[in-house]
Design an enzyme around this catalytic site. Structure first.
Site, PDB file in Angstrom:
ATOM      1  N   ASP A  97       0.818  -1.218   0.000  1.00 55.77           N
ATOM      2  CA  ASP A  97       0.000   0.000   0.000  1.00 55.77           C
ATOM      3  C   ASP A  97       0.851   1.268   0.000  1.00 55.77           C
ATOM      4  O   ASP A  97       0.425   2.312  -0.498  1.00 55.77           O
ATOM      5  CB  ASP A  97      -0.923   0.006   1.223  1.00 55.77           C
ATOM      6  N   GLY A  98       2.064   1.173   0.547  1.00 58.24           N
ATOM      7  CA  GLY A  98       2.949   2.330   0.587  1.00 58.24           C
ATOM      8  C   GLY A  98       3.302   2.862  -0.791  1.00 58.24           C
ATOM      9  O   GLY A  98       3.521   4.073  -0.953  1.00 58.24           O
ATOM     10  N   ASN A 196      -4.547   9.033   2.598  1.00 51.18           N
ATOM     11  CA  ASN A 196      -5.024   8.292   3.775  1.00 51.18           C
ATOM     12  C   ASN A 196      -5.490   9.214   4.900  1.00 51.18           C
ATOM     13  O   ASN A 196      -6.669   9.275   5.196  1.00 51.18           O
ATOM     14  CB  ASN A 196      -3.927   7.359   4.313  1.00 51.18           C
ATOM     15  N   GLU A 197      -4.534   9.897   5.531  1.00 50.48           N
ATOM     16  CA  GLU A 197      -4.907  10.667   6.708  1.00 50.48           C
ATOM     17  C   GLU A 197      -3.902  11.744   7.069  1.00 50.48           C
ATOM     18  O   GLU A 197      -2.727  11.667   6.717  1.00 50.48           O
ATOM     19  CB  GLU A 197      -5.106   9.753   7.927  1.00 50.48           C
ATOM     20  N   ASP A 226      -3.899  11.613  22.974  1.00 53.36           N
ATOM     21  CA  ASP A 226      -2.654  11.464  22.221  1.00 53.36           C
ATOM     22  C   ASP A 226      -2.690  12.218  20.900  1.00 53.36           C
ATOM     23  O   ASP A 226      -1.650  12.489  20.311  1.00 53.36           O
ATOM     24  CB  ASP A 226      -2.366   9.985  21.959  1.00 53.36           C
ATOM     25  N   THR A 237      -9.464   2.454   6.745  1.00 53.96           N
ATOM     26  CA  THR A 237      -9.009   1.088   7.028  1.00 53.96           C
ATOM     27  C   THR A 237      -7.533   1.062   7.432  1.00 53.96           C
ATOM     28  O   THR A 237      -6.945  -0.011   7.543  1.00 53.96           O
ATOM     29  CB  THR A 237      -9.217   0.183   5.796  1.00 53.96           C
ATOM     30  N   ALA A 238      -6.937   2.233   7.656  1.00 55.50           N
ATOM     31  CA  ALA A 238      -5.530   2.318   8.040  1.00 55.50           C
ATOM     32  C   ALA A 238      -5.428   2.681   9.523  1.00 55.50           C
ATOM     33  O   ALA A 238      -5.993   2.000  10.367  1.00 55.50           O
ATOM     34  CB  ALA A 238      -4.817   3.334   7.137  1.00 55.50           C
ATOM     35  N   TYR A 239      -4.732   3.771   9.846  1.00 54.98           N
ATOM     36  CA  TYR A 239      -4.531   4.171  11.244  1.00 54.98           C
ATOM     37  C   TYR A 239      -5.866   4.371  11.957  1.00 54.98           C
ATOM     38  O   TYR A 239      -6.039   3.988  13.120  1.00 54.98           O
ATOM     39  CB  TYR A 239      -3.693   5.451  11.260  1.00 54.98           C
TER      40      TYR A 239
END
Length: 354
Positions: A97-98, A196-197, A226, A237-239
């Site tokens: 994915d990277g 992504n984010e 945090d 669907t990631a972090y």
């Protein structure tokens, strides 16, 4: 009328001639697939292949005499130096994915269609297997493929420009002991396209982060924890998923706001419309600075007076599907995240009639 996600199809105004091949670096297992793909594109399809310069610096490629004739046909570029955004018809990614996130970072405006082969460790965004790459690439070149338009975030970071003046030995000319001086001399503005984010966190500090979140100019909440994740549906669907957010199909127009370990029992992740503008700033009474990163890159410190503005970009990333947007997504949920994997419950045994 609600559009059927499967109705989005790849169409070419003219046959594609140039392709950018992105390979995960420092991975010896990708050398042979990379060579086979590039040879196929140049020799069988007469395509112009663009490759990043550092990929060709790998000794296994640089010293391969058999690959030399293919390599001579490449057009090379360097990230942050050469602009290739108007020269690429479509992109092929080899890796995880990277590689797709990296492809997104190279195109801060319009993005060519991306075909991603699963040759990495995760592969949620990479639906193609490499075994039959010739027929699959041919179908894409012929325009026979479904698309999913993955929305991106347009992020603007505005920083109060501080000029640091270093004083030798901590002593000024008049003999007064001094620390580094900061002088405000205007504002520094940076823009990013994020697939992504955007993550705002407390960095190395042991204190809670304390950031204000505004929606269309109105303060909606202060995040004490945090940090906070602002993600696209692709990033859900990631972090964000690890932080407890819902997973959203990439065709849904939305922005997700997910707290990271909030010091509150009632701070649930929320989903807001794609058309809003979010702004994140340090709270006036924050004890420490915050840090921000964009798809895990370009990490930097956010101080009092700085702001992060986030909207949905008008430049989505067109991702080529293996089957269709819905089937590919559920296949990824099952294969990569083992979504709802559970041993089946047995039915009641039917008692025999006496």
């Amino acid at each position: 009328h609600i559009q059927d996600p499967a109705s989005q199809r790849l169409t070419w105004n003219k046959p594609p001639k140039s392709v950018l091949v992105i390979k995960k670096i420092h991975d010896a297992s990708l050398l042979q697939p990379f060579k086979e793909l590039c040879a196929y594109l140049t020799e069988e399809n007469n395509m112009i292949v663009y490759v990043e310069k550092k990929v060709l610096e790998d000794p296994a490629i640089a010293n391969d005499e058999h690959f030399g004739p293919v390599k001579k046909k490449f057009c090379t570029f360097r990230e942050d130096y050469d602009d290739i955004s108007n020269q690429i018809d479509f992109i092929i990614c080899l890796g995880g994915d990277g590689t797709l996130l990296y492809a997104s970072s190279l195109f801060q405006g319009s993005v060519p269609p991306v075909m991603a082969f699963h040759l990495g460790s995760l592969g949620f965004l990479t639906p193609f297997n490499f075994e039959n790459f010739q027929s699959q690439v041919t179908q894409v070149i012929e325009g026979n493929a479904a698309l999913v338009l993955r929305s991106r975030l347009k992020v603007k970071v505005v920083k109060e420009h501080r000029e640091k003046t270093t004083v030798q030995n901590g002593i000024e000319e008049n003999g007064v002991v001094s620390a580094n001086l900061e002088k405000e001399v205007g504002k520094q503005i940076m823009q990013y396209q994020v697939l992504n984010e955007v993550v705002v966190d407390r960095g190395p500090s042991s204190y809670l982060s304390n950031v204000d979140v505004f929606l269309d100019g109105h303060l909606i909440t202060t995040v004490q924890g945090d940090g906070v994740i602002v993600s696209t549906p692709t990033g859900s669907t990631a972090y964000a998923a690890a932080a407890g957010a819902s997973m959203i199909h990439p065709n849904v127009p939305a922005i997700m706001i997910t707290p990271i370990c909030p010091h509150s029992l009632s701070f649930r992740p929320i989903v807001v419309p794609a058309g809003v503008e979010l702004k994140i700033m340090l709270s006036p009474d924050a004890r420490n600075t915050a840090w921000v990163s964009f798809d895990g890159r370009k990490r930097q410190e956010i101080c009092h007076g700085d702001s992060i503005s986030i909207t949905t970009s008008c430049y989505p990333l067109p991702s080529i599907c293996f089957r269709d947007p819905v089937s590919d997504w559920f296949e990824s949920l099952a294969e990569c995240l083992h979504w709802n994997v559970r041993k089946k419950q047995n039915n009641f045994a039917v008692e025999e009639e006496e």
